[in-house]
Scaffold this active site. Sequence first.
Site, PDB file in Angstrom:
ATOM      1  N   TRP A   1     -39.305-113.743  58.829  1.00 37.20           N
ATOM      2  CA  TRP A   1     -39.787-112.335  58.398  1.00 37.20           C
ATOM      3  C   TRP A   1     -40.838-112.146  57.651  1.00 37.20           C
ATOM      4  CZ3 TRP A   1     -36.120-109.106  55.205  1.00 37.20           C
ATOM      5  CH2 TRP A   1     -35.702-109.294  54.467  1.00 37.20           C
ATOM      6  N   ASN A   2     -41.846-111.057  58.505  1.00 36.95           N
ATOM      7  CA  ASN A   2     -42.661-111.194  57.641  1.00 36.95           C
ATOM      8  C   ASN A   2     -43.229-109.443  57.328  1.00 36.95           C
ATOM      9  OD1 ASN A   2     -44.359-113.232  59.360  1.00 36.95           O
ATOM     10  ND2 ASN A   2     -43.643-111.827  60.877  1.00 36.95           N
TER      11      ASN A   2
ATOM     12  N   HIS B   1     -53.672 -95.335  62.329  1.00 34.91           N
ATOM     13  CA  HIS B   1     -54.622 -95.527  63.818  1.00 34.91           C
ATOM     14  C   HIS B   1     -55.275 -97.361  64.101  1.00 34.91           C
ATOM     15  CE1 HIS B   1     -54.297 -91.151  63.299  1.00 34.91           C
ATOM     16  NE2 HIS B   1     -54.287 -91.427  62.519  1.00 34.91           N
TER      17      HIS B   1
ATOM     18  N   HIS C   1     -51.813 -96.748  69.561  1.00 33.81           N
ATOM     19  CA  HIS C   1     -51.643 -95.662  68.762  1.00 33.81           C
ATOM     20  C   HIS C   1     -51.785 -94.214  69.171  1.00 33.81           C
ATOM     21  CE1 HIS C   1     -55.741 -95.697  67.089  1.00 33.81           C
ATOM     22  NE2 HIS C   1     -55.760 -94.344  66.824  1.00 33.81           N
TER      23      HIS C   1
ATOM     24  N   ASP D   1     -51.845 -90.303  67.705  1.00 30.79           N
ATOM     25  CA  ASP D   1     -52.681 -89.063  67.255  1.00 30.79           C
ATOM     26  C   ASP D   1     -51.860 -88.016  66.854  1.00 30.79           C
ATOM     27  OD1 ASP D   1     -55.335 -91.180  66.480  1.00 30.79           O
ATOM     28  OD2 ASP D   1     -56.520 -89.430  67.513  1.00 30.79           O
TER      29      ASP D   1
ATOM     30  N   HIS E   1     -53.345 -85.202  62.506  1.00 31.30           N
ATOM     31  CA  HIS E   1     -54.528 -86.153  62.235  1.00 31.30           C
ATOM     32  C   HIS E   1     -56.143 -85.200  61.725  1.00 31.30           C
ATOM     33  CE1 HIS E   1     -57.749 -89.572  62.471  1.00 31.30           C
ATOM     34  NE2 HIS E   1     -57.274 -89.460  63.139  1.00 31.30           N
TER      35      HIS E   1
ATOM     36  N   HIS F   1     -61.062 -84.903  69.391  1.00 32.83           N
ATOM     37  CA  HIS F   1     -60.344 -84.150  68.133  1.00 32.83           C
ATOM     38  C   HIS F   1     -59.903 -83.290  67.765  1.00 32.83           C
ATOM     39  CE1 HIS F   1     -60.633 -88.918  67.719  1.00 32.83           C
ATOM     40  NE2 HIS F   1     -59.603 -88.690  67.180  1.00 32.83           N
TER      41      HIS F   1
END
Length: 253
Positions: free
Chosen positions: A61-62, A69, A73, A75, A79, A202
């Site tokens: 695992w990590n 973002h 992804h 928004d 945001h 945006h």
Amino acid sequence: MPVLAGLLSALRTGAVEVLDLTAPLSASTPVLTLPPPFANTASFRLEEISRYDDRGPRWYWNDIHTGEHVGTHVDAPNHWLSGRDGASVDQIPLGTFVAPAAVLDASAKVAENPDFLLEVDDIKAWEHEHGPLPDGGWLLYRTGWDARSGDQNDFLNDTHTPGVSAECAQWLAESAIAGFGVETVGTDAGQAAGMEPMFPCHDRILGAGKCGLTQLRNLALLPPTGSVIVVSPLPIVGGSGSPARVYALVERS
């Protein structure tokens, strides 16, 4: 036949195809870079915890290190300043994330001009041919830019990337769609800092309570209408966005 049983049968028989629209997430995933004095997001990084060794003999695992973002992804409305009182990514209605998709292809124009801006007339021409944008659905803007996603510099292209005009962003904000998706690093054009308002996608779209979706792939495989997009961000409490697995359901004859 019940609706869900019919869908499962269609998936098994190939009558409905599932297409991945997500860019692989790794340390080489292109990331938006802002000039000083603005702060930048972290690139994606895996930090190994154990891998079948003395740190953990039977498991691998990590830890992951990334920004909200990065890569493909979402928004969320909060945001941007204009949507600061809007929904965070965990508050977006689930119905927004399973919805019809319209695909507008401007890749030929972008091939001639990387700074190409989509205009309202381009959308109206699309609607004249294909019908109105889906109420509560997504407009996915195909530019062919995903072909550049293997290289950070080529993908960012010294801020010369396609987008939409300020007038078009306002029109989309007032439209019936729930979200706007692109193949580029962000929903705005690379030169959008010089527009009025700055970064109009945006500002207008998120300010209207709608969502953005970036760094999509394989939009060339989708029909202009008739597909369903499925978006799966992490429900980060109070988050302004999240990396997401995005795929489309496409009916095949």
